[in-house]
Write a protein that holds these residues in place. Structure first.
Motif, mmCIF file in Angstrom:
data_model
loop_
_atom_site.group_PDB
_atom_site.id
_atom_site.type_symbol
_atom_site.label_atom_id
_atom_site.label_comp_id
_atom_site.label_asym_id
_atom_site.label_seq_id
_atom_site.Cartn_x
_atom_site.Cartn_y
_atom_site.Cartn_z
ATOM 1 N N ILE A 4 2.338 -11.404 9.779
ATOM 2 C CA ILE A 4 2.018 -10.025 9.457
ATOM 3 C C ILE A 4 2.812 -9.613 8.233
ATOM 4 O O ILE A 4 4.047 -9.597 8.260
ATOM 5 C CB ILE A 4 2.321 -9.088 10.631
ATOM 6 C CG1 ILE A 4 1.419 -9.431 11.821
ATOM 7 C CG2 ILE A 4 2.130 -7.625 10.222
ATOM 8 C CD1 ILE A 4 1.674 -8.586 13.039
ATOM 9 N N ILE A 5 2.090 -9.297 7.166
ATOM 10 C CA ILE A 5 2.700 -8.822 5.930
ATOM 11 C C ILE A 5 2.322 -7.350 5.778
ATOM 12 O O ILE A 5 1.141 -7.003 5.774
ATOM 13 C CB ILE A 5 2.191 -9.616 4.705
ATOM 14 C CG1 ILE A 5 2.342 -11.129 4.935
ATOM 15 C CG2 ILE A 5 2.911 -9.161 3.443
ATOM 16 C CD1 ILE A 5 3.759 -11.591 5.170
ATOM 17 N N VAL A 6 3.318 -6.503 5.660
ATOM 18 C CA VAL A 6 3.076 -5.065 5.603
ATOM 19 C C VAL A 6 3.341 -4.542 4.195
ATOM 20 O O VAL A 6 4.383 -4.826 3.602
ATOM 21 C CB VAL A 6 3.978 -4.313 6.605
ATOM 22 C CG1 VAL A 6 3.708 -2.809 6.546
ATOM 23 C CG2 VAL A 6 3.771 -4.843 8.016
ATOM 24 N N ILE A 7 2.384 -3.786 3.684
ATOM 25 C CA ILE A 7 2.553 -3.084 2.419
ATOM 26 C C ILE A 7 2.740 -1.610 2.741
ATOM 27 O O ILE A 7 1.816 -0.957 3.240
ATOM 28 C CB ILE A 7 1.349 -3.265 1.475
ATOM 29 C CG1 ILE A 7 1.017 -4.754 1.280
ATOM 30 C CG2 ILE A 7 1.597 -2.570 0.144
ATOM 31 C CD1 ILE A 7 2.081 -5.523 0.537
ATOM 32 N N GLU A 8 3.933 -1.094 2.507
ATOM 33 C CA GLU A 8 4.241 0.308 2.792
ATOM 34 C C GLU A 8 4.430 1.083 1.492
ATOM 35 O O GLU A 8 4.645 0.496 0.429
ATOM 36 C CB GLU A 8 5.519 0.422 3.636
ATOM 37 C CG GLU A 8 5.331 0.099 5.101
ATOM 38 C CD GLU A 8 4.576 1.178 5.855
ATOM 39 O OE1 GLU A 8 4.202 2.209 5.247
ATOM 40 O OE2 GLU A 8 4.349 0.994 7.056
ATOM 41 N N GLY A 9 4.399 2.388 1.606
ATOM 42 C CA GLY A 9 4.609 3.246 0.448
ATOM 43 C C GLY A 9 4.059 4.625 0.722
ATOM 44 O O GLY A 9 3.194 4.798 1.593
ATOM 45 N N LEU A 10 4.542 5.607 -0.010
ATOM 46 C CA LEU A 10 4.019 6.953 0.135
ATOM 47 C C LEU A 10 2.616 7.035 -0.457
ATOM 48 O O LEU A 10 2.153 6.113 -1.129
ATOM 49 C CB LEU A 10 4.954 7.960 -0.537
ATOM 50 C CG LEU A 10 6.383 8.035 0.019
ATOM 51 C CD1 LEU A 10 7.168 9.103 -0.729
ATOM 52 C CD2 LEU A 10 6.379 8.322 1.511
ATOM 53 N N ASP A 11 1.938 8.143 -0.194
ATOM 54 C CA ASP A 11 0.592 8.330 -0.727
ATOM 55 C C ASP A 11 0.612 8.265 -2.251
ATOM 56 O O ASP A 11 1.501 8.826 -2.895
ATOM 57 C CB ASP A 11 0.036 9.665 -0.262
ATOM 58 C CG ASP A 11 -0.128 9.715 1.246
ATOM 59 O OD1 ASP A 11 -1.019 9.025 1.752
ATOM 60 O OD2 ASP A 11 0.659 10.413 1.902
ATOM 61 N N GLY A 12 -0.351 7.554 -2.815
ATOM 62 C CA GLY A 12 -0.423 7.409 -4.256
ATOM 63 C C GLY A 12 0.350 6.223 -4.797
ATOM 64 O O GLY A 12 0.439 6.044 -6.009
ATOM 65 N N SER A 13 0.889 5.387 -3.907
ATOM 66 C CA SER A 13 1.702 4.257 -4.366
ATOM 67 C C SER A 13 0.881 3.006 -4.660
ATOM 68 O O SER A 13 1.414 2.011 -5.162
ATOM 69 C CB SER A 13 2.783 3.925 -3.327
ATOM 70 O OG SER A 13 2.200 3.604 -2.076
#
Length: 220
Positions: A4-13
């Motif tokens: 499982i590879i997760v890409i996180e970030g705030l909206d617009g990232s």
């Protein structure tokens, strides 16, 4: 087991864009890959999430405490896992997640006092991974975008119509707190931070994609 590879970030990232590019690269390499996006708005399990973001429980994010709101999102993920991708995870598939359980640390930990952050992180891990049985991620990449840049990108996305923003997106003060939570988590939870801005603007998509691929080289 899969990964499982997760890409996180705030909206617009640029999470969705980078998840798609990574999917295309790994598929071209012959890997068995699936993309997941959370919340799963097309599923009945996301009903409470949609009500929360629509403001049905209050006009401010803080009107629903961190633990209750976390449960809304966690149940949606658990339903998705049990119904849709549990078998694939057991069959050596690489899952690329646009948000995951880690999003609760970013968005809901912003509601707790700084002195309670570590306790919240421990609670979140126990609740989602141990109690609900969701697989732990193999890597979490946080796409860090400067707040003023992300605001410009969101304005462009919605064509200046602020009525299209959800409960989180419309509250700049809350989003700034979320970024603080994300930076804290990146340092204390072993996330890889990808700096996506340069000279007050977003880096080219291809440059960010290369940094992501480099960060995942030893895992994939």
């Amino acid at each position: 087991m899969g990964k499982i590879i997760v890409i996180e970030g705030l909206d617009g990232s640029g999470k969705a864009t980078q998840t798609k590019l990574l999917y295309e690269r790994l598929t071209a390499q012959g890997k068995k890959v699936r993309r997941l996006e959370f919340p799963d708005y097309g599923s009945p399990s996301a009903a409470l999430v949609k009500m929360y973001l629509n403001g049905d429980f209050g006009e401010r994010p803080e009107d629903v405490n961190a633990y209750a709101a976390s449960a809304f999102y966690a149940v949606d993920r658990a339903a998705s896992f049990l119904k849709d991708w549990k078998r694939g995870y057991q069959d050596d598939t690489v899952f690329l997640c646009d948000r995951y359980a880690t999003s609760n640390i970013i968005y809901q930990m912003a509601k707790v006092p700084p002195g309670e952050r570590d306790a919240f992180i421990a609670w979140q891990a126990d609740f989602e991974y141990d109690k609900l049985g969701l697989p732990r991620p193999d890597a979490v990449l946080y796409l860090d975008v400067e707040p003023e840049v992300s605001q410009r990108l969101m304005e462009k996305r919605y064509g200046g119509d602020n009525s299209k923003k959800d409960l989180h997106e419309s509250n700049l003060r809350f989003l700034l707190s979320c970024r603080e939570s994300a930076l804290y988590a990146a340092e204390h939870c072993g996330w890889t931070m990808i700096s996506c801005c340069e000279v007050g603007d977003i880096k080219p998509i291809e440059v960010i994609a290369e940094e992501i691929e480099k960060a995942l080289k030893n895992i994939l």
